[in-house]
Scaffold this active site. Structure first.
Site, PDB file in Angstrom:
ATOM      1  N   MET A 147       0.819  -1.204   0.000  1.00  0.00           N
ATOM      2  CA  MET A 147       0.000   0.000   0.000  1.00  0.00           C
ATOM      3  C   MET A 147       0.857   1.259   0.000  1.00  0.00           C
ATOM      4  O   MET A 147       2.068   1.213   0.207  1.00  0.00           O
ATOM      5  CB  MET A 147      -0.926  -0.010   1.216  1.00  0.00           C
ATOM      6  CG  MET A 147      -1.846  -1.224   1.266  1.00  0.00           C
ATOM      7  SD  MET A 147      -2.893  -1.308   2.730  1.00  0.00           S
ATOM      8  CE  MET A 147      -4.073   0.001   2.364  1.00  0.00           C
ATOM      9  N   HIS A 148       0.210   2.401  -0.246  1.00  0.00           N
ATOM     10  CA  HIS A 148       0.757   3.754  -0.061  1.00  0.00           C
ATOM     11  C   HIS A 148       1.775   4.184  -1.114  1.00  0.00           C
ATOM     12  O   HIS A 148       2.252   5.318  -1.080  1.00  0.00           O
ATOM     13  CB  HIS A 148       1.421   3.934   1.313  1.00  0.00           C
ATOM     14  CG  HIS A 148       0.656   3.375   2.466  1.00  0.00           C
ATOM     15  ND1 HIS A 148      -0.684   3.617   2.659  1.00  0.00           N
ATOM     16  CD2 HIS A 148       1.036   2.568   3.488  1.00  0.00           C
ATOM     17  CE1 HIS A 148      -1.086   2.993   3.750  1.00  0.00           C
ATOM     18  NE2 HIS A 148      -0.067   2.344   4.270  1.00  0.00           N
ATOM     19  N   ASP A 182      -2.394  -4.942   0.739  1.00  0.00           N
ATOM     20  CA  ASP A 182      -1.874  -6.181   1.328  1.00  0.00           C
ATOM     21  C   ASP A 182      -2.284  -6.374   2.783  1.00  0.00           C
ATOM     22  O   ASP A 182      -2.700  -7.453   3.183  1.00  0.00           O
ATOM     23  CB  ASP A 182      -0.358  -6.273   1.159  1.00  0.00           C
ATOM     24  CG  ASP A 182       0.405  -5.082   1.733  1.00  0.00           C
ATOM     25  OD1 ASP A 182      -0.233  -4.133   2.249  1.00  0.00           O
ATOM     26  OD2 ASP A 182       1.649  -5.094   1.656  1.00  0.00           O
TER      27      ASP A 182
END
Length: 383
Positions: free
Chosen positions: A60-61, A220
């Site tokens: 992520m991110h 995830d």
């Protein structure tokens, strides 16, 4: 298969780049090559026609910056990159302060989040920023290569820091306050929705059947929580991967007072995902393993040796903040330390101390979630 039995599995690795202190990047093309390698291995086992649908999960991110032609403008900036502390302060200030920001998104703007990375590009790489027409998270770049669609889903969108998790859509008000054009963000689906189908180009590149549906998927950490059966209030998941996570699945968007937790949309459209993340968990043990590496060094050996030491590691304490920290101490400048070293301490005590330091950091997160009113009657371990 439809009953949830795993028919085949494969994996492929790819490198990591740290071009400057606190910078962590990857080349998105490496993800594509890794996916192609793994898919090819699966097709050898079960054949292409067995594959009826595709779900996506990923780190992520991250920031994948693309131009109008779909070309990637720079290496992806990853979740554990810590370069954006100043930009995150600026976003918080323009939003009206921490409380005003959390009123819009129910989350603080952490250095790991995508929002600060976008503003960093605007300030530090203006020529590239001016060419950027789309921002995608890592798994959503694979979606683009598979389908040609610019899309994301609610769990990964939550991790940008630009998403209203209570209402499950982009926060246009926040984007307006910080001067970002909403058009750079992809359309957002619920995780179970079909977001596109494998295109002709995607079929040729990945050796998949054209027209295969590709669903929204999930970030995830959220997917892993779902996978351990944490899908309703009660059980709590503790994960030790590179990072450490404690997560739950409340049926409401928990009020994130103080902004110490992360409250995201869940993969189920009537659930949310509440978690705290430590930047350093298994990654801390990998760091130590690399330092003490010998011919027979592996995690099993290290764990066995640590088991010869009594709890407490003979008074040796380890602070696992090797790449800053996120929860409950949001501080990219936090640093790790061994405290209490003596001549009696050797490799076994160091390993035990690192393991205990990681577990204590997870306990910090658990206590923070309990104070926020997140119920917990069972802990499930994964990672």
């Amino acid at each position: 298969d439809p009953q949830g039995e795993v028919l085949a599995r494969a994996s492929a690795s790819y490198p990591l780049s740290t071009p400057k202190p606190a910078w962590v990047e990857q080349d998105p093309e490496d993800w594509v090559l890794g996916a192609k390698t793994a898919i090819a291995q699966v097709i050898v086992e079960i054949g292409r026609t067995t594959i009826r649908a595709i779900g996506l999960s990923g780190q992520m991110h991250g920031l994948v910056a693309m131009n109008r032609d779909g070309a990637v403008l720079r290496p992806a900036i990853l979740w554990n990159d810590q370069r954006t502390e100043r930009q995150c302060r600026g976003i918080t200030q323009k939003a009206g302060g921490p409380q005003a920001l959390q009123a819009l998104t129910n989350n603080p703007m952490l250095p790991g989040y995508t929002g600060g990375k976008i503003v960093w590009m605007r300030e530090e790489e203006p020529e590239l920023f001016d060419q950027m027409t789309t921002v995608l998270n890592p798994k959503d770049y694979l979606r683009y290569r598979l389908t040609g669609e610019l899309a994301t889903e609610v769990s990964d969108a939550s991790g940008t820091g630009l998403f209203d998790v209570r209402e499950r859509h982009w926060s246009c008000e926040l984007l307006d306050r910080i001067g970002l054009d909403p058009s750079i963000l992809p359309r957002c689906h619920e995780s179970h929705e079909v977001s596109g189908r494998v295109s002709g180009a995607g079929a040729a590149e990945f050796a998949l059947a054209a027209g295969t549906p590709v669903v929204g998927g999930g970030g995830d950490a959220v997917i892993q929580t779902t996978g351990t059966g944490v899908t309703c209030p009660g059980p709590v998941q503790a994960t030790i991967g590179t990072a450490g996570i404690v997560a739950a699945a409340p049926n409401n968007a928990v009020d994130n007072a103080g902004g110490n937790l992360q409250v995201f949309c869940n993969t189920a459209s009537d659930r949310w995902h509440c978690m705290g993340v430590s930047q350093n968990a298994g990654g801390a043990l990998r760091w130590l393993a690399n330092l003490v590496a010998t011919a027979d060094t592996d995690f099993e050996t290290l764990t066995r040796n640590a088991g010869t030491v009594a709890p407490g590691a003979e008074g040796l304490l380890f602070l696992p903040y090797l790449t800053g920290e996120r929860c409950p101490h949001s501080d990219p400048r936090a640093r790790g330390a061994f405290i209490g070293l003596t001549l009696r301490h050797g490799e076994c005590e160091l390993v035990r101390s690192v393991m205990e330091g990681v577990v204590f950091s997870l306990r910090d997160i658990f206590d923070t979630m309990s104070q926020a009113g997140v119920p917990a009657d069972e802990v499930r371990i994964s990672g």
